[in-house]
Design a protein around this motif. Structure first.
Motif, short mmCIF file in Angstrom:
data_model
loop_
_atom_site.label_atom_id
_atom_site.label_comp_id
_atom_site.label_asym_id
_atom_site.label_seq_id
_atom_site.Cartn_x
_atom_site.Cartn_y
_atom_site.Cartn_z
N ASP A 27 13.10 -3.48 14.76
CA ASP A 27 12.15 -2.69 14.47
C ASP A 27 12.86 -1.74 13.33
O ASP A 27 13.90 -0.87 13.84
CB ASP A 27 11.45 -1.98 15.66
N TYR A 28 12.29 -1.82 12.16
CA TYR A 28 13.00 -0.73 11.12
C TYR A 28 12.40 0.30 10.66
O TYR A 28 12.63 1.06 9.79
CB TYR A 28 12.87 -1.99 9.81
N SER A 29 11.55 0.69 11.47
CA SER A 29 10.86 1.98 11.37
C SER A 29 11.47 3.16 11.60
O SER A 29 12.54 3.18 12.20
CB SER A 29 9.44 2.04 11.89
N GLU A 30 10.90 4.30 11.40
CA GLU A 30 11.45 5.80 11.41
C GLU A 30 11.96 5.95 12.73
O GLU A 30 11.25 5.84 13.73
CB GLU A 30 10.37 6.75 11.11
N GLY A 31 13.34 6.35 12.85
CA GLY A 31 13.76 6.73 13.96
C GLY A 31 14.32 5.63 15.00
O GLY A 31 14.88 6.08 16.18
N LYS A 32 13.89 4.53 14.75
CA LYS A 32 14.18 3.23 15.78
C LYS A 32 15.66 2.86 15.37
O LYS A 32 16.38 3.16 14.48
CB LYS A 32 13.59 2.15 15.35
N GLU A 52 0.97 -1.34 -0.11
CA GLU A 52 -0.06 -0.15 0.04
C GLU A 52 0.88 1.21 -0.11
O GLU A 52 0.77 2.17 0.80
CB GLU A 52 -1.14 0.04 1.16
N SER A 53 1.75 1.38 -0.92
CA SER A 53 2.77 2.45 -0.90
C SER A 53 3.60 2.83 0.20
O SER A 53 3.95 4.04 0.66
CB SER A 53 2.12 3.46 -1.58
N GLN A 54 3.67 1.86 1.12
CA GLN A 54 4.29 2.19 2.51
C GLN A 54 5.95 2.36 2.17
O GLN A 54 6.34 1.76 1.16
CB GLN A 54 4.26 1.22 3.52
N LYS A 55 6.38 3.23 3.06
CA LYS A 55 7.91 3.56 2.76
C LYS A 55 8.82 2.62 3.52
O LYS A 55 8.12 2.33 4.63
CB LYS A 55 8.30 4.94 3.23
N SER A 56 9.88 1.92 3.07
CA SER A 56 10.35 1.11 3.68
C SER A 56 12.02 1.31 3.97
O SER A 56 12.42 2.28 3.14
CB SER A 56 10.43 -0.46 2.69
N ILE A 57 12.46 0.88 4.65
CA ILE A 57 14.05 1.12 4.90
C ILE A 57 14.48 0.82 3.80
O ILE A 57 15.70 1.32 3.45
CB ILE A 57 14.63 0.09 6.19
N ALA A 64 21.05 2.50 12.71
CA ALA A 64 22.37 1.90 12.46
C ALA A 64 22.71 1.33 11.15
O ALA A 64 23.66 1.48 10.45
CB ALA A 64 22.38 0.61 13.49
N MET A 65 21.50 0.83 10.35
CA MET A 65 21.84 0.40 9.13
C MET A 65 22.15 1.72 8.27
O MET A 65 22.97 1.67 7.18
CB MET A 65 20.49 -0.47 8.75
N LEU A 66 21.41 2.81 8.28
CA LEU A 66 21.65 3.78 7.37
C LEU A 66 22.92 4.22 7.77
O LEU A 66 23.68 4.79 6.74
CB LEU A 66 20.48 4.78 7.85
N TYR A 67 23.50 4.61 8.99
CA TYR A 67 24.77 4.66 9.39
C TYR A 67 25.82 4.16 8.50
O TYR A 67 26.63 4.75 8.10
CB TYR A 67 24.86 4.75 10.75
N HIS A 68 25.66 2.62 8.61
CA HIS A 68 26.54 1.85 7.91
C HIS A 68 26.68 1.95 6.47
O HIS A 68 27.77 1.64 5.92
CB HIS A 68 26.42 0.56 8.75
#
Length: 298
Positions: free
Chosen positions: A265-270, A91-96, A275-279
């Protein structure tokens, strides 16, 4: 010089909050505790490994109760598997996965042509994982799913494992990813298609320990996750969650097999998403630095 990044995930408890066999148990309306008791007995009393053990129990239930089960059935059951918050693109959700790609496609890295590849390495069933990945609109992100594959008999029912993926096979698959999917895993290569320092491995349990250790030792990043248990009102059950955390800490952090232990929990701000975005960003910068150094040396 490689400009590829690999995100490698386990599936059960890492991407999904429960073991995928739960969907089969519900479909057949059988007792869940009895199913897992039989699986445990296969391992402890009959010396099966974990994967052959649960597959054998599935085929025994089929024989005992005249049940039908094909690879197509497994795929369809997989479509009903839930994923942790922040992963699905339904449903067009934004994902990591979208956020990670946005980093790779930043203008600062546009000249580098960095590629992102995602993989899943699991002791679960390939067709169920494929069903879940497709259902959550993630197929375009995953280059390869490594999991247990099953043969069908002349009646179209699953009958025997073609391949199982256990503790050490996970490390074999990681080497395959590093060398390239077109290479023999035992082939000696001068350069890795995806160097280990460009890998991030995310897992949760006992079967991930060799993979945690390999990626971490070879210069990549291993992230361990644990499941937060919920009460009926949606609040966190602290007692059960603490047990999950303690188990993860002993397995991954105390032994220095993983860099961090974070709630799944892969949602916003978690923390896990951060950590994943940083790496990923860090790896992009490293690729950029190596590219500049290589160019200046010419």
């Amino acid at each position: 010089m490689s400009k590829k990044i690999a995100l490698i995930f386990d599936f059960d408890i890492t991407m999904s909050p429960y073991y995928q066999q739960k969907k089969l148990i519900e479909h057949w309306n059988i007792d869940e505790s009895e199913f897992w008791k039989r699986c445990t007995k296969k391992v402890t009393d009959e010396e099966y490994d974990l994967e052959h053990g649960y597959i054998k129990v599935i085929t025994e239930y089929m024989a005992e109760n005249h049940l039908k089960l094909s690879n197509s059935d497994l795929f369809n059951l997989g479509r009903s598997i839930s994923l942790y918050d922040g992963l699905s693109r339904r449903e067009s959700q934004k994902s990591i996965f979208d956020d990670v790609l946005n980093i790779v496609y930043k203008e600062a890295y546009s000249d580098l042509n960095i590629e992102l590849e995602c993989y899943c390495i699991s002791g679960g069933l390939t067709e169920m994982i494929n069903g879940a990945i497709e259902s959550h609109n993630l197929t375009s992100f995953f280059k390869k799913i490594y999991a247990c594959r099953l043969n069908e008999n002349s009646d179209g029912d699953i009958a025997f494992p073609k391949e199982t993926v256990g503790h050490t096979i996970k490390t074999q698959k990681i080497y395959q990813i590093a060398k390239g999917l077109d290479k023999d895993v035992n082939e000696v290569v001068d350069d890795y298609e995806i160097p280990f320092e460009n890998m991030i491995f995310v897992g949760d349990g006992l079967t991930d320990i060799p993979a945690f250790s390999l990626v971490q030792k070879m210069g990549g990043v291993s992230l361990a996750v644990y499941r937060e248990s919920k009460n009926s009102d949606g609040s966190i059950n602290q007692e059960k969650t603490l047990k999950s955390y303690e188990a993860g800490y002993e397995l991954a952090i105390k032994s220095s097999r993983a860099e961090q232990l974070l709630p799944a929990d892969y949602s916003e701000g978690k923390p896990l998403k951060m950590a994943m975005l940083y790496h990923v960003e860090k790896i992009c910068k490293q690729i950029g630095h190596k590219n500049t150094t290589s160019f200046s040396e010419k």
